[in-house]
Design a protein around this motif. Sequence first.
Motif, PDB file in Angstrom:
ATOM      1  N   GLY A   1      49.528  48.915  37.902  1.00 42.01           N
ATOM      2  CA  GLY A   1      50.273  47.871  38.596  1.00 42.01           C
ATOM      3  C   GLY A   1      49.526  47.086  39.643  1.00 42.01           C
TER       4      GLY A   1
ATOM      5  N   ASP B   1      47.624  44.373  39.650  1.00 39.31           N
ATOM      6  CA  ASP B   1      47.802  42.917  39.609  1.00 39.31           C
ATOM      7  C   ASP B   1      49.208  42.527  40.059  1.00 39.31           C
ATOM      8  OD1 ASP B   1      45.261  42.802  38.603  1.00 39.31           O
ATOM      9  OD2 ASP B   1      45.865  42.466  36.530  1.00 39.31           O
ATOM     10  N   ARG B   2      50.203  43.297  39.669  1.00 48.30           N
ATOM     11  CA  ARG B   2      51.592  43.007  40.037  1.00 48.30           C
ATOM     12  C   ARG B   2      51.804  43.177  41.542  1.00 48.30           C
ATOM     13  NH1 ARG B   2      51.465  46.374  35.705  1.00 48.30           N
ATOM     14  NH2 ARG B   2      51.868  45.374  33.672  1.00 48.30           N
TER      15      ARG B   2
ATOM     16  N   CYS C   1      53.077  40.281  44.072  1.00 39.55           N
ATOM     17  CA  CYS C   1      54.262  40.513  44.901  1.00 39.55           C
ATOM     18  C   CYS C   1      53.956  40.253  46.369  1.00 39.55           C
ATOM     19  CB  CYS C   1      54.763  41.942  44.709  1.00 39.55           C
ATOM     20  SG  CYS C   1      56.309  42.305  45.574  1.00 39.55           S
TER      21      CYS C   1
ATOM     22  N   GLU D   1      60.748  36.079  41.136  1.00 38.46           N
ATOM     23  CA  GLU D   1      59.743  36.425  40.141  1.00 38.46           C
ATOM     24  C   GLU D   1      58.519  35.531  40.274  1.00 38.46           C
ATOM     25  OE1 GLU D   1      61.810  35.767  36.387  1.00 38.46           O
ATOM     26  OE2 GLU D   1      60.784  33.846  36.151  1.00 38.46           O
TER      27      GLU D   1
ATOM     28  N   LEU E   1      51.649  36.446  36.012  1.00 38.25           N
ATOM     29  CA  LEU E   1      50.225  36.735  35.901  1.00 38.25           C
ATOM     30  C   LEU E   1      49.713  36.054  34.639  1.00 38.25           C
ATOM     31  CD1 LEU E   1      50.427  40.554  36.702  1.00 38.25           C
ATOM     32  CD2 LEU E   1      49.443  38.805  38.208  1.00 38.25           C
TER      33      LEU E   1
ATOM     34  N   GLU F   1      52.380  36.776  31.959  1.00 37.02           N
ATOM     35  CA  GLU F   1      53.271  37.925  32.064  1.00 37.02           C
ATOM     36  C   GLU F   1      54.220  37.667  33.233  1.00 37.02           C
ATOM     37  OE1 GLU F   1      53.246  42.447  33.814  1.00 37.02           O
ATOM     38  OE2 GLU F   1      51.403  41.723  32.877  1.00 37.02           O
TER      39      GLU F   1
ATOM     40  N   VAL G   1      56.676  38.579  36.054  1.00 38.79           N
ATOM     41  CA  VAL G   1      56.813  39.798  36.860  1.00 38.79           C
ATOM     42  C   VAL G   1      58.042  39.695  37.753  1.00 38.79           C
ATOM     43  CG1 VAL G   1      55.726  41.298  38.572  1.00 38.79           C
ATOM     44  CG2 VAL G   1      54.308  40.097  36.879  1.00 38.79           C
TER      45      VAL G   1
ATOM     46  N   LEU H   1      60.084  40.520  40.836  1.00 39.52           N
ATOM     47  CA  LEU H   1      59.665  41.017  42.151  1.00 39.52           C
ATOM     48  C   LEU H   1      60.816  41.829  42.751  1.00 39.52           C
ATOM     49  CD1 LEU H   1      57.942  37.724  43.329  1.00 39.52           C
ATOM     50  CD2 LEU H   1      56.909  39.691  42.181  1.00 39.52           C
TER      51      LEU H   1
ATOM     52  N   LEU I   1      58.931  47.314  43.673  1.00 39.40           N
ATOM     53  CA  LEU I   1      57.598  46.742  43.813  1.00 39.40           C
ATOM     54  C   LEU I   1      57.338  46.337  45.263  1.00 39.40           C
ATOM     55  CD1 LEU I   1      55.143  46.041  42.039  1.00 39.40           C
ATOM     56  CD2 LEU I   1      56.110  43.747  41.757  1.00 39.40           C
TER      57      LEU I   1
END
Length: 230
Positions: A121, A123-124, A128, A144, A147, A156, A158, A160, A164
């Motif tokens: 996670g 990159d996420r 965030c 949201e 990526l 992708e 993501v 939020l 997270l």
Amino acid sequence: MEELGEYPEDDWLSLSGLQHYSFCKRQWALIHIEQLWSENTRTTAGSLEHQRTDDYNQSETRGDLLILRSLRVFSRQLGITGICDVVEFRKSPFGVELQHREGNWSPYPVEYKHGAAKKVGADRLQLCAQAMCLEEMLACDISEGALFYHETRRREVVPLNESLRSEVKNLLSDMHEMYSRGHTPKAKRKRACNACSLKNVCLPELSKTKSAKAYIVQCIGDDESEMVRQ
């Protein structure tokens, strides 16, 4: 006067370090505490792919879409500062006002990454944190972001979510504590070390060797045994 819970600007950490820290705490400390860095093919390729997004002058408007590149952000509450690769603003009655722009705009951060989507996670978390900075700066909510991976040429999306966001806060709290102590964790060899650009600086292979103290004690013991035999 600073509000309770805010970090002074001198104590702000690099937002990009969140990705390093979640990948490897030692890697983060080597880069952000000891100021060490080394390039490899992965980091060089990533730098080349970022050339366009790193140029704020490449920002553009497409109808109701405003694309800002290399946008600097910060958060006093999280104690971080950094740069968003791309923030897309779409006109929306529920958006925020922007200086020198008519109407209201809703922000949508997009982070560009080398390679393909990953199961981990890191990159996420970075994305965030960027969104949380934008929320604090613009007094808005961002549900949201996305990526974009150069290898697959796909986004992708993501969400939020609170899980997270909590992880971002907890990791940053740990990072501030470690930074204030100037502590660099010991090397621990793992599979991911093979792809790390700092492998030759970190020397994770040394984690399998004995400490200097243990080595000296062993040598003294060997010498004493030899003297007894003589």
